[in-house]
Design a protein around this motif. Structure first.
Motif, PDB file in Angstrom:
ATOM      1  N   PHE A  32      39.679  26.735  39.839  1.00  0.00           N
ATOM      2  CA  PHE A  32      39.808  28.112  40.315  1.00  0.00           C
ATOM      3  C   PHE A  32      39.842  28.091  41.837  1.00  0.00           C
ATOM      4  CE2 PHE A  32      36.932  27.518  36.768  1.00  0.00           C
ATOM      5  CZ  PHE A  32      37.529  28.258  35.757  1.00  0.00           C
ATOM      6  N   ALA A  52      39.461  31.061  45.365  1.00  0.00           N
ATOM      7  CA  ALA A  52      39.355  32.411  45.911  1.00  0.00           C
ATOM      8  C   ALA A  52      39.073  32.311  47.396  1.00  0.00           C
ATOM      9  CB  ALA A  52      38.256  33.201  45.208  1.00  0.00           C
ATOM     10  N   SER A 103      42.635  24.247  31.779  1.00  0.00           N
ATOM     11  CA  SER A 103      42.258  24.797  33.075  1.00  0.00           C
ATOM     12  C   SER A 103      41.729  23.647  33.929  1.00  0.00           C
ATOM     13  CB  SER A 103      41.176  25.867  32.904  1.00  0.00           C
ATOM     14  OG  SER A 103      40.635  26.231  34.159  1.00  0.00           O
ATOM     15  N   LEU A 142      33.615  35.285  36.054  1.00  0.00           N
ATOM     16  CA  LEU A 142      32.238  35.649  36.395  1.00  0.00           C
ATOM     17  C   LEU A 142      31.579  36.353  35.217  1.00  0.00           C
ATOM     18  CD1 LEU A 142      32.812  37.075  39.992  1.00  0.00           C
ATOM     19  CD2 LEU A 142      32.114  34.764  39.357  1.00  0.00           C
ATOM     20  N   LEU A 183      34.856  38.198  47.480  1.00  0.00           N
ATOM     21  CA  LEU A 183      35.896  37.255  47.108  1.00  0.00           C
ATOM     22  C   LEU A 183      37.222  37.987  46.955  1.00  0.00           C
ATOM     23  CD1 LEU A 183      34.006  35.130  44.416  1.00  0.00           C
ATOM     24  CD2 LEU A 183      34.487  34.486  46.794  1.00  0.00           C
ATOM     25  N   THR A 229      30.123  26.121  41.546  1.00  0.00           N
ATOM     26  CA  THR A 229      30.674  26.432  42.863  1.00  0.00           C
ATOM     27  C   THR A 229      30.140  25.438  43.892  1.00  0.00           C
ATOM     28  OG1 THR A 229      28.895  28.055  43.138  1.00  0.00           O
ATOM     29  CG2 THR A 229      31.032  28.874  42.391  1.00  0.00           C
ATOM     30  N   LEU A 263      38.134  35.555  38.688  1.00  0.00           N
ATOM     31  CA  LEU A 263      37.314  34.394  38.369  1.00  0.00           C
ATOM     32  C   LEU A 263      36.468  34.701  37.130  1.00  0.00           C
ATOM     33  CD1 LEU A 263      36.117  33.331  41.925  1.00  0.00           C
ATOM     34  CD2 LEU A 263      38.136  32.583  40.661  1.00  0.00           C
ATOM     35  N   SER A 270      41.961  35.674  44.239  1.00  0.00           N
ATOM     36  CA  SER A 270      41.475  34.681  43.285  1.00  0.00           C
ATOM     37  C   SER A 270      42.609  34.168  42.395  1.00  0.00           C
ATOM     38  CB  SER A 270      40.365  35.284  42.415  1.00  0.00           C
ATOM     39  OG  SER A 270      40.815  36.436  41.733  1.00  0.00           O
ATOM     40  N   TYR A 271      42.550  32.896  42.078  1.00  0.00           N
ATOM     41  CA  TYR A 271      43.556  32.235  41.240  1.00  0.00           C
ATOM     42  C   TYR A 271      42.860  31.353  40.211  1.00  0.00           C
ATOM     43  CZ  TYR A 271      47.414  33.449  44.398  1.00  0.00           C
ATOM     44  OH  TYR A 271      48.340  34.127  45.146  1.00  0.00           O
ATOM     45  N   GLN A 272      43.543  31.188  39.083  1.00  0.00           N
ATOM     46  CA  GLN A 272      43.170  30.134  38.146  1.00  0.00           C
ATOM     47  C   GLN A 272      44.324  29.136  38.101  1.00  0.00           C
ATOM     48  OE1 GLN A 272      41.062  30.800  34.559  1.00  0.00           O
ATOM     49  NE2 GLN A 272      40.441  32.885  35.094  1.00  0.00           N
ATOM     50  N   VAL A 296      37.256  25.594  43.387  1.00  0.00           N
ATOM     51  CA  VAL A 296      36.211  25.241  42.420  1.00  0.00           C
ATOM     52  C   VAL A 296      36.858  24.387  41.345  1.00  0.00           C
ATOM     53  CG1 VAL A 296      34.505  26.096  40.762  1.00  0.00           C
ATOM     54  CG2 VAL A 296      34.982  27.411  42.834  1.00  0.00           C
TER      55      VAL A 296
END
Length: 387
Positions: free
Chosen positions: A148, A150, A145, A116, A124, A190, A114, A127-129, A159
């Protein structure tokens, strides 16, 4: 022969002309479901760029960039999977990013960390985008994009951006040297459901400017490319465990990306950050084949055993003395604050075992910082306090 020569010239000239124009990048050149596990291998190289390459500020048509001497320090594989393979594991993801996701519907997903700004103590995982490439018939084709995801304690947390108009548009098509600069403004936060655990929001302005085209050479090969310079202006807000959040402007980030037809990811990406008016390279990554990387854990341990910084704590306006492995050759000393903003970076050609960092390198900074020393014998980091 006299009759054939003009005909041969007529058929050859268009081919030569085509080789001397900017590639035109379109939706088919974007990430798609990878066919093999190792198809998009990326190498991370040293932050010190080869002396043989032109400055990043050079732009224009028919450039030559020779990065063939790049040496990988580590490798990773960028993978892209079908959205259905991700949504099949989560009904929540299926509604948000699947066929009924509306503006959030994704066309490809990637197992990525993510975005961050700092490492957060939140458990977490997975996680994926999620990304979307607009349909071929769309009036304005783009790659963006859309969100996201997770897992938090086994629960999928999606998200999404505040609206379709506030999604992060990474590229617009067709993209070539002739394309005008474009921009997008994005915002995500979030969900409130996890506010007691942590909170993150990001407001971003992305500006893309194709500024050069030409021949790029890396250890992976030689390609005709168009270079796109992406400027990222971010404002992030972070909160942990229900405590009041902290908002901050992230230092200006630029991504110099060399794109080529049918490659799906940039062949070379050089990332910089501008601190105190100085643009500093913070990342070098290029597409590559498998390389055997010699691990440096033992060398890092040796460097870590020797490295000291004094005085610590130190007063603002005073210099700092470092003890490093003697004779370790060229080295780089950099300092960042706790949210990753770089204060300075200094290169030294050689050393006798001690280095002096003058007070002006720290400016008026006060607080906790991380000082990292990179040498041919390894890398080590120390936590410093400036009072």
């Amino acid at each position: 022969m006299r009759q054939l020569l003009p005909l041969l010239l007529l058929t050859t000239v268009p081919t030569l002309a085509l080789a001397q124009v900017s590639p035109i990048i379109d939706r088919s050149d974007m990430p798609a479901t990878t066919t093999t596990v190792d198809s998009l291998r990326l190498s991370v190289a040293s932050l010190v760029l080869p002396n043989t390459v032109p400055p990043l500020s050079r732009r224009g048509a028919n450039q030559t960039w020779n990065y063939s001497t790049l040496t990988p320090t580590s490798q990773r594989v960028e993978s892209f999977v079908s959205v259905s393979s991700v949504t099949a594991t989560s009904l929540t993801y299926s509604f948000i990013f699947g066929p009924f996701g509306g503006a959030n519907r994704a066309t490809v997903a990637s197992p990525q960390a993510l975005p961050l700004p700092v490492a957060l103590p939140i458990p977490l995982t997975d996680s994926y985008q999620f990304y979307a490439t607009s349909a071929a018939a769309a009036a304005q084709q783009n790659f963006r994009s859309v969100g996201f995801g997770a897992s938090l304690n086994g629960t999928a947390i999606p998200v999404t951006y505040a609206s379709a108009a506030q999604q992060d548009v990474i590229y617009r098509f067709p993209l070539s040297f002739a394309s005008l600069p474009d921009s997008s403004n994005s915002y995500f936060s979030t969900p409130t459901a996890i506010a007691t655990v942590g909170y993150l929001s990001q407001k971003r302005k992305r500006v893309n400017k194709p500024d050069a085209w030409g021949t790029l050479t890396t250890p992976f090969g030689q390609f005709q490319t168009v270079r796109v310079v992406t400027k990222l202006i971010d404002h992030d807000s972070v909160a942990i465990g229900g405590t009041p959040g902290q908002g901050f402007d992230v230092p200006l980030t630029r991504e110099y990306k060399w794109l080529a037809k049918s490659q799906h990811v940039p062949l070379l990406t050089i990332t910089t950050r501008t601190i105190g008016g100085t643009e500093t390279v913070t990342g070098v990554e290029y597409r590559d084949s498998y390389r055997r990387i010699i691990r440096t854990a033992n060398r890092d341990a040796a460097t870590n055993a020797v490295l000291t910084a004094s005085p610590n704590p130190s007063a603002s306006g005073t210099s700092l003395t470092l003890t490093v492995p003697a004779g370790s050759g060229p080295l780089t000393v950099s300092a960042t604050d706790v949210v990753g903003r770089q204060l300075f970076q200094r290169d030294f050609s050689s050393n006798s075992g001690t280095l002096r960092i003058e007070a002006e390198a720290f400016g008026t900074f006060r607080g906790v910082l991380l000082l990292t020393v990179q040498t041919a014998r390894g890398t080590a980091t120390r936590r410093l306090v400036r009072e």
